[in-house]
Structures are given as structure tokens and as C-alpha cells.
Design an enzyme around this catalytic site. Sequence first.
Site, PDB file in Angstrom:
ATOM      1  N   ARG A  86     -23.791   5.760 -31.225  1.00 12.55           N
ATOM      2  CA  ARG A  86     -24.147   4.333 -31.019  1.00 12.55           C
ATOM      3  C   ARG A  86     -24.867   4.157 -29.683  1.00 12.55           C
ATOM      4  NH1 ARG A  86     -22.611   0.499 -26.750  1.00 12.55           N
ATOM      5  NH2 ARG A  86     -22.611  -1.569 -27.652  1.00 12.55           N
ATOM      6  N   VAL A  87     -25.956   3.435 -29.687  1.00 11.71           N
ATOM      7  CA  VAL A  87     -26.683   3.141 -28.456  1.00 11.71           C
ATOM      8  C   VAL A  87     -26.573   1.647 -28.186  1.00 11.71           C
ATOM      9  CG1 VAL A  87     -28.931   3.178 -27.315  1.00 11.71           C
ATOM     10  CG2 VAL A  87     -28.277   5.049 -28.842  1.00 11.71           C
ATOM     11  N   GLY A  88     -26.135   1.299 -26.988  1.00 12.16           N
ATOM     12  CA  GLY A  88     -26.002  -0.113 -26.630  1.00 12.16           C
ATOM     13  C   GLY A  88     -27.250  -0.627 -25.939  1.00 12.16           C
ATOM     14  N   ASP A  89     -27.084  -1.690 -25.182  1.00 12.43           N
ATOM     15  CA  ASP A  89     -28.220  -2.310 -24.496  1.00 12.43           C
ATOM     16  C   ASP A  89     -28.640  -1.540 -23.247  1.00 12.43           C
ATOM     17  OD1 ASP A  89     -25.569  -3.301 -23.559  1.00 12.43           O
ATOM     18  OD2 ASP A  89     -26.816  -4.117 -21.948  1.00 12.43           O
ATOM     19  N   THR A 134     -24.354  -6.650 -18.319  1.00 10.49           N
ATOM     20  CA  THR A 134     -23.102  -6.027 -18.735  1.00 10.49           C
ATOM     21  C   THR A 134     -22.523  -6.898 -19.843  1.00 10.49           C
ATOM     22  OG1 THR A 134     -20.787  -5.718 -18.070  1.00 10.49           O
ATOM     23  CG2 THR A 134     -22.093  -7.130 -16.645  1.00 10.49           C
ATOM     24  N   GLY A 135     -21.783  -6.278 -20.742  1.00 12.36           N
ATOM     25  CA  GLY A 135     -21.205  -7.058 -21.831  1.00 12.36           C
ATOM     26  C   GLY A 135     -21.423  -6.368 -23.154  1.00 12.36           C
ATOM     27  N   HIS A 136     -21.288  -7.129 -24.219  1.00 11.32           N
ATOM     28  CA  HIS A 136     -21.370  -6.566 -25.565  1.00 11.32           C
ATOM     29  C   HIS A 136     -22.817  -6.209 -25.899  1.00 11.32           C
ATOM     30  CE1 HIS A 136     -21.330  -6.990 -30.103  1.00 11.32           C
ATOM     31  NE2 HIS A 136     -20.463  -6.030 -29.865  1.00 11.32           N
ATOM     32  N   GLY A 137     -23.088  -4.914 -26.002  1.00 14.15           N
ATOM     33  CA  GLY A 137     -24.459  -4.428 -26.113  1.00 14.15           C
ATOM     34  C   GLY A 137     -25.223  -4.990 -27.292  1.00 14.15           C
ATOM     35  N   THR A 150     -19.445  -0.860 -18.207  1.00 14.05           N
ATOM     36  CA  THR A 150     -20.739  -0.861 -17.485  1.00 14.05           C
ATOM     37  C   THR A 150     -20.744  -1.160 -15.977  1.00 14.05           C
ATOM     38  OG1 THR A 150     -21.701  -1.617 -19.569  1.00 14.05           O
ATOM     39  CG2 THR A 150     -23.110  -1.770 -17.678  1.00 14.05           C
TER      40      THR A 150
HETATM   41  N1  GLY Z   1     -23.214  -3.204 -22.318  1.00 12.03           N
HETATM   42  C1  GLY Z   1     -22.820  -1.913 -22.580  1.00 12.03           C
HETATM   43  C2  GLY Z   1     -22.729  -1.547 -23.982  1.00 12.03           C
HETATM   44  O1  GLY Z   1     -22.574  -2.398 -24.852  1.00 12.03           O
HETATM   45  O2  GLY Z   1     -22.810  -0.392 -24.264  1.00 12.03           O
END
Ligand code: GLY
Length: 293
Positions: free
Chosen positions: A188-191, A210-213, A160
Site C-alpha cells: 500500500r502506498v499512502g500520500d 500527516t493523516g489518513h493517506g 508520519t
Molecule cells: N499519511 C501517511 C499515510 O497515510 O501513509
Amino acid sequence: VHGGAWAIPDECAKACVDGVKVAAQEGFSVLTRGGSALDAVEAAVRNLEDNTVFNARGATLNADGEVELDAIIMDGRTLASGAVSSVKNIANPVSLARAVMEKTDHMILTSRGANLFAESVGVASIPTEALVSAYERTEWEKHKNYATGVKEDFNSAHDTVGAVTVDCAGNVACATSTGGIRNKMAGRVGDSPVICGGYADNCSGAVSCTGHGESILKVTLARLIISHVEQKTVAEASQLSLQYMAERVHGAGGAILVSPSGRWAATFSTDRMAWAAVDREGLWYGLDPNERH
Ligand code: GLY
């Protein structure tokens, strides 16, 4: 601006820091030429998207070895936002997100619909290979497992880019753009394309995450940060929210935040995050925790 929160290896560190410095200056030059906050975040994120060291071109590959991109842009004046998710073969998803905001009645277009819309507004598609760096292709071959949100695991996933701005009229804006997390499922859709991977409101400020969506979505990170801004400093608001995400869902990540009065912070719970900021005093940047040049 940020170039993603993760364990940036030493061999990429200089390119990441150089990249965010250039992008921050690009956004600032738009403001000095009289552009709006929205123009500035779009220009900064386009610059980051065009740099193969970051995760847009140079995007992470999904489990099928394909590139699917997510992006959002949001205008703090009106709370209007536009986003695209799982879009393919687009060089600058942030500009497509802006077109969704300005040219449709919707907030998010996904997948084939987003690509059809791109075609209808004259956004050219580019070959998949133009979006994939040799570095990412090698990493994808090495790591065939999806990275969960916990720091030890997620740290190795590439992630990101984003920008936040306040202009001289006090308008704030944010933009976030990503290829997502390596080995994500197709679709898959993230944040990032949801208004919790970025949020902008002239009443409180602008955030890009930014990080784990999945972790960011669970705690609606951007809004959580914004909710602390009135009572806390911008740095405390970000730190508290990232700490909550770590404790509540074991997620790691980072955020940049600017208030309507120009106070800003760049904060992360991963090993590193490349970030840069331009304010009245000049250019600031950093990579490691508690580092600011
Ligand atoms: N933060 C980006 C994602 O998890 O896709």
C-alpha cells in the site's frame, strides 16, 4: 516540524513534544550554519526518523507484520522532488528520497527497486527489528484492523513525521516520512511519497501533511492548502483545507505550512499533533488544539 496527527496518548505526549522541539532546533541550526532549506528539512526529518517515539523507526506494521516506509523531499526553487515508497530496512528514507531526486531521472522509486537503488548508492540496510518499537509491536497485536480515515477510528493509528523550511534566500522545501497506517496491505502506498503529502514551491510556500493517506490523496491536500495561500492567512488556508477533507471524504489529519516570507501554521483535525517551529522570536511548540507555547 510535525510528529504526526493522531490521538497521542498522555504517556507518549512529553516524548513527542520533546522530539519535535529537538528536530526543529536541528533544522534551524542547519540554516544558521548556512545550509539550504533542503538541507534543513532533511536534517530535521532524519532527526525525527531516528527517534523511536515517531513513525519511522518505531514504524507502524503492515498486515503481514512488516515495515514498509514512504518518504518525499521537495525543493521549492526548482519543483524537483524525490521519493521512495514501500522501501524496507532503511534507517533514513528521507535521505534515500533525496538521492532519488539528485541522482536519478525519476521522482519515485518503489519497493525492491528502491532498495536496489539504496544499495547502489551505498545506503546501508538495517535489520527490520531496528525499525520496530516494542510499543508498536504491542499495539499491532492489539489492533488487527486497518484504521479508516474517520477521526474516531484513524485517531488510534500512528502516523508520519515532516518538516517545512524557508531559508534566508527565500527558498522553501518540505520533507515527509512515514511507516504508513497500521495494518495497511503489503504494498500500500499512502500520500507521503506523492506530491500531495508534501509540496514546496517558492512562489507560494511549503507544506508537509500527516493523516489518513487515502483521504489526503483524494483531496490532494498539500496542493489544496497551497491554492488558498494567496487569498487567506496560512492558518486559514490549512484550516479550510482540513475542513474540506473532513466534509468531503470524512478524513482526518494535519499539516504544517510555511510561506516564502516566513509566515507559518501548524493545524490538525485529529485530537492531537506534536509540532514545533523556530522563527525570529524563538521556539514554538504545541500538542493540543489551539495550544501554542
Ligand atoms: N499519511 C501517511 C499515510 O497515510 O501513509
